[in-house]
Design an enzyme around this catalytic site. Structure first.
Site, PDB file in Angstrom:
ATOM      1  N   SER A 138       0.920  -1.240  -0.082  1.00  0.00           N
ATOM      2  CA  SER A 138       0.057  -0.102  -0.054  1.00  0.00           C
ATOM      3  C   SER A 138       0.698   1.281  -0.140  1.00  0.00           C
ATOM      4  O   SER A 138       1.968   1.275   0.407  1.00  0.00           O
ATOM      5  CB  SER A 138      -0.818  -0.087   1.366  1.00  0.00           C
ATOM      6  N   TYR A 151      -2.008  -0.424  10.359  1.00  0.00           N
ATOM      7  CA  TYR A 151      -1.995  -0.653   9.037  1.00  0.00           C
ATOM      8  C   TYR A 151      -0.899  -0.516   8.296  1.00  0.00           C
ATOM      9  O   TYR A 151      -0.548  -1.231   7.291  1.00  0.00           O
ATOM     10  CB  TYR A 151      -3.173  -0.057   8.264  1.00  0.00           C
TER      11      TYR A 151
HETATM   12  P1  NAD Z   1     -12.059  -6.060   0.578  1.00  0.00           P
HETATM   13  O1  NAD Z   1     -12.219  -6.000   1.814  1.00  0.00           O
HETATM   14  O2  NAD Z   1     -12.881  -5.593  -0.447  1.00  0.00           O
HETATM   15  O3  NAD Z   1     -11.755  -7.672   0.284  1.00  0.00           O
HETATM   16  C1  NAD Z   1     -10.838  -8.328   1.108  1.00  0.00           C
HETATM   17  C2  NAD Z   1     -11.141  -9.791   1.110  1.00  0.00           C
HETATM   18  O4  NAD Z   1     -10.263 -10.541   2.231  1.00  0.00           O
HETATM   19  C3  NAD Z   1     -12.507  -9.862   1.474  1.00  0.00           C
HETATM   20  O5  NAD Z   1     -13.125 -10.964   0.553  1.00  0.00           O
HETATM   21  C4  NAD Z   1     -12.373 -10.682   2.877  1.00  0.00           C
HETATM   22  O6  NAD Z   1     -13.386 -11.500   3.264  1.00  0.00           O
HETATM   23  C5  NAD Z   1     -11.098 -11.426   2.745  1.00  0.00           C
HETATM   24  N1  NAD Z   1     -10.326 -11.415   3.974  1.00  0.00           N
HETATM   25  C6  NAD Z   1     -10.227 -10.688   4.894  1.00  0.00           C
HETATM   26  N2  NAD Z   1      -9.518 -11.291   6.100  1.00  0.00           N
HETATM   27  C7  NAD Z   1      -9.447 -12.570   5.649  1.00  0.00           C
HETATM   28  C8  NAD Z   1      -8.682 -13.796   6.288  1.00  0.00           C
HETATM   29  N3  NAD Z   1      -8.331 -13.580   7.732  1.00  0.00           N
HETATM   30  N4  NAD Z   1      -8.483 -14.882   5.540  1.00  0.00           N
HETATM   31  C9  NAD Z   1      -9.168 -14.944   4.375  1.00  0.00           C
HETATM   32  N5  NAD Z   1      -9.654 -13.828   3.919  1.00  0.00           N
HETATM   33  C10 NAD Z   1      -9.753 -12.908   4.629  1.00  0.00           C
HETATM   34  O7  NAD Z   1     -10.599  -5.341   0.384  1.00  0.00           O
HETATM   35  P2  NAD Z   1      -9.666  -4.733  -0.929  1.00  0.00           P
HETATM   36  O8  NAD Z   1      -9.970  -3.243  -0.774  1.00  0.00           O
HETATM   37  O9  NAD Z   1     -10.190  -5.276  -2.078  1.00  0.00           O
HETATM   38  O10 NAD Z   1      -8.314  -4.812  -0.539  1.00  0.00           O
HETATM   39  C11 NAD Z   1      -7.455  -6.051  -1.077  1.00  0.00           C
HETATM   40  C12 NAD Z   1      -6.113  -5.770  -0.371  1.00  0.00           C
HETATM   41  O11 NAD Z   1      -5.641  -4.585  -0.890  1.00  0.00           O
HETATM   42  C13 NAD Z   1      -5.829  -5.650   1.224  1.00  0.00           C
HETATM   43  O12 NAD Z   1      -4.561  -6.392   1.521  1.00  0.00           O
HETATM   44  C14 NAD Z   1      -5.640  -4.145   1.472  1.00  0.00           C
HETATM   45  O13 NAD Z   1      -4.839  -3.758   2.337  1.00  0.00           O
HETATM   46  C15 NAD Z   1      -5.050  -3.925  -0.002  1.00  0.00           C
HETATM   47  N6  NAD Z   1      -5.277  -2.351  -0.501  1.00  0.00           N
HETATM   48  C16 NAD Z   1      -6.490  -1.880  -0.558  1.00  0.00           C
HETATM   49  C17 NAD Z   1      -6.673  -0.269  -1.043  1.00  0.00           C
HETATM   50  C18 NAD Z   1      -7.801   0.106  -0.913  1.00  0.00           C
HETATM   51  O14 NAD Z   1      -8.170   1.343  -1.064  1.00  0.00           O
HETATM   52  N7  NAD Z   1      -9.114  -0.795  -1.231  1.00  0.00           N
HETATM   53  C19 NAD Z   1      -5.583   0.269  -0.891  1.00  0.00           C
HETATM   54  C20 NAD Z   1      -4.087  -0.131  -0.843  1.00  0.00           C
HETATM   55  C21 NAD Z   1      -4.025  -1.520  -0.390  1.00  0.00           C
END
Ligand code: NAD
Length: 254
Positions: A138, A151
């Site tokens: 991130s 985070y």
């Molecule tokens: P999201 O919440 O839409 O999806 C995350 C998925 O991970 C969900 O389906 C959830 O059920 C699953 N999950 C959560 N904890 C879990 C666990 N313990 N075991 C198995 N599955 C689990 O999130 P997103 O926005 O698609 O984010 C995905 C990744 O991208 C994350 O690592 C997040 O930190 C990173 N990220 C997101 C953003 C953003 O702005 N959305 C920015 C930078 C990084």
């Protein structure tokens, strides 16, 4: 270009947001996709969408922070060509107001979760003499995002893990990279706005959109396109790299 035919991909957190977009795109490019997600309903829905479009997908309900659950899933796979460590959770707080419980929870899912998948899958990739790993870091790993202590810690660890794995496994033909997105519009973002800023959802959404110099949040498809490239054979010269995908957040926000 960017064919994933005959490749087996494991995507953690493939039931929602970025992981779901990647699962759908990878399957469209020919990969057999294994989704590991805590949320069975979401994982079933992603698999249903993929198979309805003629792709190959299987879902596994598991918690990435549970090493035995991840080992058991990987033991059922004969090969893994691509691993995307995507499952992750958010947290808001500074060092002084982050509880020990929250710190441990973020560590368990975001850091130990990625380690568990690496620990289980790397031996298979070593045996196969090849593989591509992509970790979700991130912008929080690179800049001091306000109020994101735990985070940011977890994403800094992901960045360092990427470098370590890239170095240790280069001799086996295994590549390991990470991407550093700024805000991407997914349920993850909607969830934390609703939880932390009740009643101010539209205002905070607008503020978060404008924090990217490009004027909007990323989309899961923006991310999936870069993820596809980095996991494809076309990226065979790339390892140990982190790619910002951030609408100019890191370099243009001065
Ligand atoms: P999201 O919440 O839409 O999806 C995350 C998925 O991970 C969900 O389906 C959830 O059920 C699953 N999950 C959560 N904890 C879990 C666990 N313990 N075991 C198995 N599955 C689990 O999130 P997103 O926005 O698609 O984010 C995905 C990744 O991208 C994350 O690592 C997040 O930190 C990173 N990220 C997101 C953003 C953003 O702005 N959305 C920015 C930078 C990084």
């Amino acid at each position: 270009m960017f064919s994933l035919a005959n490749k087996v991909a494991v995507i953690t957190g493939g039931g929602s947001g970025i992981g779901k977009a990647a699962a759908i795109m990878f399957a469209r490019q020919g990969a057999a996709v294994h989704i590991i997600d805590l949320n069975a309903d979401q994982a079933i829905e992603t698999t249903r969408e993929i198979t309805a479009a003629g792709g190959q997908a299987r879902m596994h309900t598991a918690d990435v922070s549970n090493q035995q659950q991840i080992k058991d899933i990987v033991a059922s796979l004969s090969r893994v060509d691509i691993l995307v460590n995507n499952a992750g959770i958010a947290h808001i707080g500074r060092a002084d107001n982050t509880s020990e419980e929250d710190f441990d929870r973020i560590y368990r899912v975001n850091v130990k979760g990625a380690y568990n998948s690496l620990h289980a899958i790397l031996p298979l990739m070593v045996k196969q003499k090849g593989g591509a790993i992509l970790n979700l870091a991130s912008i929080a790993a690179h800049v001091g995002l306000t109020d994101r202590f735990a985070y940011s810690m977890s994403k800094g660890a992901i960045h360092a893990m990427t470098l370590s794995v890239a170095r240790d496994y280069i001799q086996y033909g295994i590549r390991c990279n990470s991407i550093s997105p700024a805000r991407v519009h997914t349920p993850f973002v909607d969830g934390f706005i609703a939880k932390n800023y009740p009643g101010q959802e539209a205002e905070i959404f607008d503020k978060l959109s404008k924090s990217q110099p490009i004027g909007r949040m990323g989309t899961p498809t923006d991310l999936a396109s870069l993820m596809l490239y980095l996991c494809s054979d076309e990226a065979s010269f790339i390892t140990g790299s982190d790619y910002a995908i951030d609408g100019g957040f890191i370099t243009l926000n001065t």
